[in-house]
Design a protein around this motif. Structure first.
Motif, PDB file in Angstrom:
ATOM      1  N   LEU A 169       0.842  -1.196   0.000  1.00 30.20           N
ATOM      2  CA  LEU A 169       0.000   0.000   0.000  1.00 30.20           C
ATOM      3  C   LEU A 169       0.873   1.241   0.000  1.00 30.20           C
ATOM      4  N   SER A 170       0.324   2.335  -0.501  1.00 28.67           N
ATOM      5  CA  SER A 170       1.011   3.624  -0.393  1.00 28.67           C
ATOM      6  C   SER A 170       0.319   4.439   0.691  1.00 28.67           C
ATOM      7  N   PHE A 171       1.071   5.289   1.372  1.00 33.06           N
ATOM      8  CA  PHE A 171       0.512   6.012   2.516  1.00 33.06           C
ATOM      9  C   PHE A 171       0.714   7.511   2.344  1.00 33.06           C
ATOM     10  N   PRO A 172      -0.308   8.310   2.668  1.00 37.95           N
ATOM     11  CA  PRO A 172      -0.222   9.767   2.492  1.00 37.95           C
ATOM     12  C   PRO A 172       0.614  10.405   3.590  1.00 37.95           C
ATOM     13  N   ARG A 173       0.997  11.665   3.354  1.00 35.49           N
ATOM     14  CA  ARG A 173       1.699  12.418   4.383  1.00 35.49           C
ATOM     15  C   ARG A 173       0.746  12.689   5.544  1.00 35.49           C
ATOM     16  N   TRP A 174       1.345  12.964   6.690  1.00 35.78           N
ATOM     17  CA  TRP A 174       0.562  13.057   7.925  1.00 35.78           C
ATOM     18  C   TRP A 174      -0.525  14.117   7.852  1.00 35.78           C
ATOM     19  N   TYR A 175      -0.246  15.237   7.124  1.00 31.16           N
ATOM     20  CA  TYR A 175      -1.238  16.323   7.132  1.00 31.16           C
ATOM     21  C   TYR A 175      -2.446  16.023   6.270  1.00 31.16           C
ATOM     22  N   TRP A 176      -2.348  14.991   5.389  1.00 28.20           N
ATOM     23  CA  TRP A 176      -3.513  14.600   4.600  1.00 28.20           C
ATOM     24  C   TRP A 176      -4.416  13.597   5.336  1.00 28.20           C
ATOM     25  N   ARG A 177      -3.869  12.970   6.350  1.00 29.62           N
ATOM     26  CA  ARG A 177      -4.615  11.899   7.019  1.00 29.62           C
ATOM     27  C   ARG A 177      -5.925  12.399   7.648  1.00 29.62           C
ATOM     28  N   PRO A 178      -5.946  13.525   8.368  1.00 31.12           N
ATOM     29  CA  PRO A 178      -7.233  13.997   8.916  1.00 31.12           C
ATOM     30  C   PRO A 178      -8.260  14.295   7.822  1.00 31.12           C
ATOM     31  N   VAL A 179      -7.791  14.825   6.704  1.00 32.46           N
ATOM     32  CA  VAL A 179      -8.712  15.125   5.611  1.00 32.46           C
ATOM     33  C   VAL A 179      -9.326  13.829   5.061  1.00 32.46           C
ATOM     34  N   ILE A 180      -8.457  12.838   4.834  1.00 33.91           N
ATOM     35  CA  ILE A 180      -8.942  11.543   4.327  1.00 33.91           C
ATOM     36  C   ILE A 180      -9.908  10.908   5.318  1.00 33.91           C
ATOM     37  N   ALA A 181      -9.588  11.011   6.613  1.00 33.87           N
ATOM     38  CA  ALA A 181     -10.445  10.422   7.646  1.00 33.87           C
ATOM     39  C   ALA A 181     -11.832  11.068   7.647  1.00 33.87           C
ATOM     40  N   VAL A 182     -11.862  12.408   7.561  1.00 33.39           N
ATOM     41  CA  VAL A 182     -13.140  13.125   7.569  1.00 33.39           C
ATOM     42  C   VAL A 182     -13.981  12.751   6.342  1.00 33.39           C
ATOM     43  N   VAL A 183     -13.329  12.717   5.178  1.00 34.70           N
ATOM     44  CA  VAL A 183     -14.052  12.368   3.946  1.00 34.70           C
ATOM     45  C   VAL A 183     -14.575  10.933   4.023  1.00 34.70           C
ATOM     46  N   ALA A 184     -13.738  10.008   4.515  1.00 34.29           N
ATOM     47  CA  ALA A 184     -14.149   8.602   4.613  1.00 34.29           C
ATOM     48  C   ALA A 184     -15.338   8.440   5.548  1.00 34.29           C
ATOM     49  N   VAL A 185     -15.286   9.095   6.688  1.00 35.12           N
ATOM     50  CA  VAL A 185     -16.392   8.990   7.643  1.00 35.12           C
ATOM     51  C   VAL A 185     -17.661   9.636   7.088  1.00 35.12           C
ATOM     52  N   ALA A 186     -17.507  10.798   6.451  1.00 36.00           N
ATOM     53  CA  ALA A 186     -18.680  11.486   5.885  1.00 36.00           C
ATOM     54  C   ALA A 186     -19.368  10.623   4.835  1.00 36.00           C
ATOM     55  N   LEU A 187     -18.564  10.044   3.939  1.00 38.89           N
ATOM     56  CA  LEU A 187     -19.139   9.180   2.907  1.00 38.89           C
ATOM     57  C   LEU A 187     -19.740   7.921   3.523  1.00 38.89           C
ATOM     58  N   GLY A 188     -19.064   7.390   4.534  1.00 39.03           N
ATOM     59  CA  GLY A 188     -19.574   6.188   5.191  1.00 39.03           C
ATOM     60  C   GLY A 188     -20.902   6.435   5.886  1.00 39.03           C
ATOM     61  N   VAL A 189     -21.026   7.557   6.568  1.00 39.53           N
ATOM     62  CA  VAL A 189     -22.276   7.880   7.260  1.00 39.53           C
ATOM     63  C   VAL A 189     -23.393   8.136   6.257  1.00 39.53           C
ATOM     64  N   MET A 190     -23.075   8.852   5.173  1.00 43.86           N
ATOM     65  CA  MET A 190     -24.088   9.086   4.143  1.00 43.86           C
ATOM     66  C   MET A 190     -24.551   7.777   3.524  1.00 43.86           C
ATOM     67  N   GLY A 191     -23.591   6.880   3.248  1.00 52.45           N
ATOM     68  CA  GLY A 191     -23.962   5.587   2.675  1.00 52.45           C
ATOM     69  C   GLY A 191     -24.767   4.746   3.638  1.00 52.45           C
ATOM     70  N   ALA A 192     -24.416   4.789   4.917  1.00 47.54           N
ATOM     71  CA  ALA A 192     -25.134   4.006   5.917  1.00 47.54           C
ATOM     72  C   ALA A 192     -26.569   4.506   6.084  1.00 47.54           C
ATOM     73  N   ARG A 193     -26.748   5.812   6.078  1.00 42.41           N
ATOM     74  CA  ARG A 193     -28.104   6.362   6.187  1.00 42.41           C
ATOM     75  C   ARG A 193     -28.902   6.128   4.911  1.00 42.41           C
ATOM     76  N   SER A 194     -28.230   6.219   3.748  1.00 45.93           N
ATOM     77  CA  SER A 194     -28.872   6.016   2.449  1.00 45.93           C
ATOM     78  C   SER A 194     -30.089   6.898   2.274  1.00 45.93           C
ATOM     79  N   SER A 195     -30.096   8.030   2.949  1.00 39.15           N
ATOM     80  CA  SER A 195     -31.253   8.914   2.876  1.00 39.15           C
ATOM     81  C   SER A 195     -30.900  10.257   3.507  1.00 39.15           C
TER      82      SER A 195
END
Length: 656
Positions: A169-195
């Motif tokens: 795997l390739s890994f991002p620099r430390w300052y991108w990690r919070p951004v990726i985490a926020v986007v992943a959680v936001a998309l995950g919550v939207m997908g889980a709600r599906s509404s």
């Protein structure tokens, strides 16, 4: 592949797992749809099943993977913490893969048994591993073997596959990690709600048919079971699922529907609002109080009784129908044993929740006829060939008036023991011994005798009756054995000293394998019910009757005057046609049928629909029903939940 890994970085294992899980769900759904292609075509359901299914699958994988997506965004890396997290992630993905595959494999036998995807029953059976494993080992060895092989292969393949997912795997620099985490959680919550609506994804959002199985096809079995388990944590109420109705209107409709003179309602200010259906009930028989015995038959629907339009598998019941007071239009309130127990011992109306036998608040101080009769000096007992703790029966019974549990541990040297305990022959032998003993002691008694031989895997001893079909261990043969054992008991009881002093009723708890493409398959709710014993004249009663009408009728025949909160009809009295009705609960679908076969069905978030029922062809046809009937049906759909919540069904010592 390397470019994709580089692009997705630490989220590559998560996204890959999500895609594979969705593909597996879709393939399983496609296979199930081909299996039931006629029902899918009848509902024009292909688009709804697969589009709704995609929504549910996306929501499912989002719920499953949103947490590891967050943790991968933060911790993945080529260092000690990262490597440790990758081990945890591999376990998570492998376990998720096993859950997806195993639940879909288990779906086919579950549908064959219950005509639904795995649901709360799947969870509830896990509470009783001894009984359930015994049943599975005896009757489902092939299914167990397939489940074991599937599990081993899935875990093996999943573990090897997950290793490939987390390598290179390739890994991002430390300052991108919070951004990726926020986007992943936001998309995950939207997908889980599906509404974007107030409520997140739930089964009602993808329901489209009056056929419950077709609506289940739009789910996946992992989601179905987990959703059911979550719902069990916060008990269902009609007020969550059905259209709203004012509390005062519910009470007014229910009281107006009761075949009770208004002056007989208890009008004391302290009780009028706390127990609105509490009323004085005068018994039809006024002699020396009689014993009451309820013979509850496991899964013995009208489809197995020739006199009721079924197959010729119950000759002894057919004989009793001609010798006793037989109800030719009796309908069960539900599809589970505890629902039947609820109806015949408490007279409580069915709800979308579990039966009161299993609810925490009703384990004590809940009205039952056992409690009422115990306070009149009756010996109250439960006789059962299995373990009485099953389905929480023992706790409920002992907390609400039963004092004597005659279950499997009390049987001495039973002749035949199957997965569910002693055979029906042993059961009725035990019952006769108990009744003879109590009669010799001049003790009036109330006994609930619950059979179990007519239950998968259909084990029973050899007996001198002709099998209905081959091989031996089939549903039809188990029904015929249960009928045989009952017939032998009745012969013995007729010669007993307790016969003339006892009112017996034989009634099914529910039908076997309630299935069909109707929202409430009415034909599968029809059951045999016959009252017999000393002083009971032969009679075929064609009035429409519900299981909740049995407790008040039995008390009346036994000579028990009482004040109680039951809403059922005393069938010893004249019951106007407009007060005859059948209540039927199938999962969260509520059905109400009138004497002239008008039907009201209330379904979660789908509102109220009306039909006309054709009993000859067992079909429902869209048909307008008067507003008065709809209001009454609606009120009864809400009544049980209201009565439970507001304690309208408490046992009251000074009213008994």
């Amino acid at each position: 592949m390397y470019r994709i890994k580089a692009l997705l970085g630490p989220l590559y294992p998560i996204i890959s797992a999500a895609i594979v899980f969705i593909i597996l769900f879709t393939l399983s759904r496609f296979g199930l749809s081909l299996w039931q292609i006629e029902r899918v075509n009848d509902t024009h359901g292909w688009v709804n099943i697969f589009w709704g299914g995609l929504r549910v699958d996306v929501a499912s994988v989002c719920y499953l993977l949103v947490l590891p997506a967050l943790l991968s965004s933060i911790f993945s890396g080529d260092h000690v913490i990262g490597r440790f997290w990758h081990v945890i992630l591999r376990i998570w993905i492998t376990a998720g893969l096993w859950l997806v595959v195993y639940m879909e494999v288990a779906t086919v036998p579950f549908i064959q048994e219950y005509d639904l995807r795995p649901n709360r029953l799947f969870v509830e059976y896990l509470i009783y591993p001894k009984e359930v494993f015994g049943m599975l080992w005896t009757g489902y060895k092939l299914e167990l073997f397939i489940g074991l092989v599937t599990s081993v292969l899935t875990v093996f393949i999943g573990w090897r596959w997950s290793e490939k997912l987390v390598t290179n795997l390739s890994f991002p620099r430390w300052y991108w990690r919070p951004v990726i985490a926020v986007v992943a959680v936001a998309l995950g919550v939207m997908g889980a709600r599906s509404s974007f609506e107030h409520r997140p994804m739930n089964p009602a959002m993808v329901a489209f048919s009056s056929d419950p199985l077709m609506n289940d096809f739009a789910l996946n079995s992992s989601y179905s079971v987990i959703f059911a388990a979550k719902q069990m944590g916060s008990e269902a109420s009609a007020f969550q699922f059905y259209p709203k109705m004012a509390k005062e209107k519910i009470i007014e409709e229910v009281k107006d529907s009761m075949n009770v003179d208004p002056k007989d309602f208890v009008m004391e200010s302290s009780t009028e609002t706390s127990m609105p259906t509490l009323a004085r009930h005068q018994a039809q028989y006024q002699g020396k109080p009689k014993n009451i015995v309820i013979l509850l038959l496991e899964s013995h629907g009208a489809q197995f009784v020739k006199s009721l339009g079924g197959i010729d598998a119950s000759p002894n019941l057919d004989r009793l129908i001609n010798e006793g007071w037989a109800f030719t239009r009796m309908y069960a309130t539900g599809t589970r044993s505890v629902r039947g127990i609820e109806a015949v011992t408490t007279g409580f109306t069915p709800t979308p929740a579990r039966a009161v036998v299993k609810l925490g608040k009703s384990q004590t101080n809940f009205f039952t006829i056992a409690d009422l009769l115990k306070k009149r000096g009756y010996h109250t007992q439960f006789i059962y060939g299995g373990e009485s703790h099953f389905d929480n029966m023992k706790s409920f019974f002992l907390g609400n008036g039963f004092v004597d549990m005659q279950d499997f541990p009390t049987f001495e040297s039973p002749e035949f023991v199957g997965s569910w305990g002693a055979s029906d022959s042993d059961l009725y032998k035990k019952a006769d011994q108990q009744f003879t003993r109590l009669d010799a002691q001049n003790k009036p008694f109330f006994s609930l005798v619950f059979s179990s031989s007519n239950h998968t895997p259909f084990e029973f001893p050899d007996r001198p009756f002709e099998l209905y079909n081959q091989p031996k261990n089939t549903l039809e043969n188990a029904v015929k054995y249960a009928d045989y054992a009952l017939g032998e008991f009745v012969k013995k009881a007729r010669q007993s000293a307790y016969w003339n002093d006892t009112i017996f009723v034989v009634v099914a708890d529910h039908d076997a394998r309630t299935s069909g493409n109707l929202p409430v398959p009415i034909g599968h709710f029809k059951i045999p019910a016959i009252i017999f014993g000393g002083g009971i004249e032969p009679r075929k009663d064609d009035r429409l009757v519900s299981q909740i009408d049995l407790p008040p009728t039995l008390l009346s025949l036994a000579g028990i005057n009482s004040i109680n909160p039951m809403v059922g009809n005393d069938m010893t009295k004249e019951v106007p046609a407009d007060k005859q009705r059948a209540l039927m609960q199938r999962d969260k679908n509520f059905g109400w049928m009138t004497a002239d076969n008008q039907v009201v069905v209330i379904r979660p978030e789908q509102g109220i629909t009306t039909y006309e029922y054709d009993p000859k062809n067992d079909t429902l046809t869209d048909h307008p029903v008067s507003e008065q009937i709809v209001d009454r049906a609606h009120a009864y759909a809400m009544w049980g939940s209201l009565a439970f919540k507001d304690n309208y069904y408490q046992a009251q010592d000074h009213y008994q």
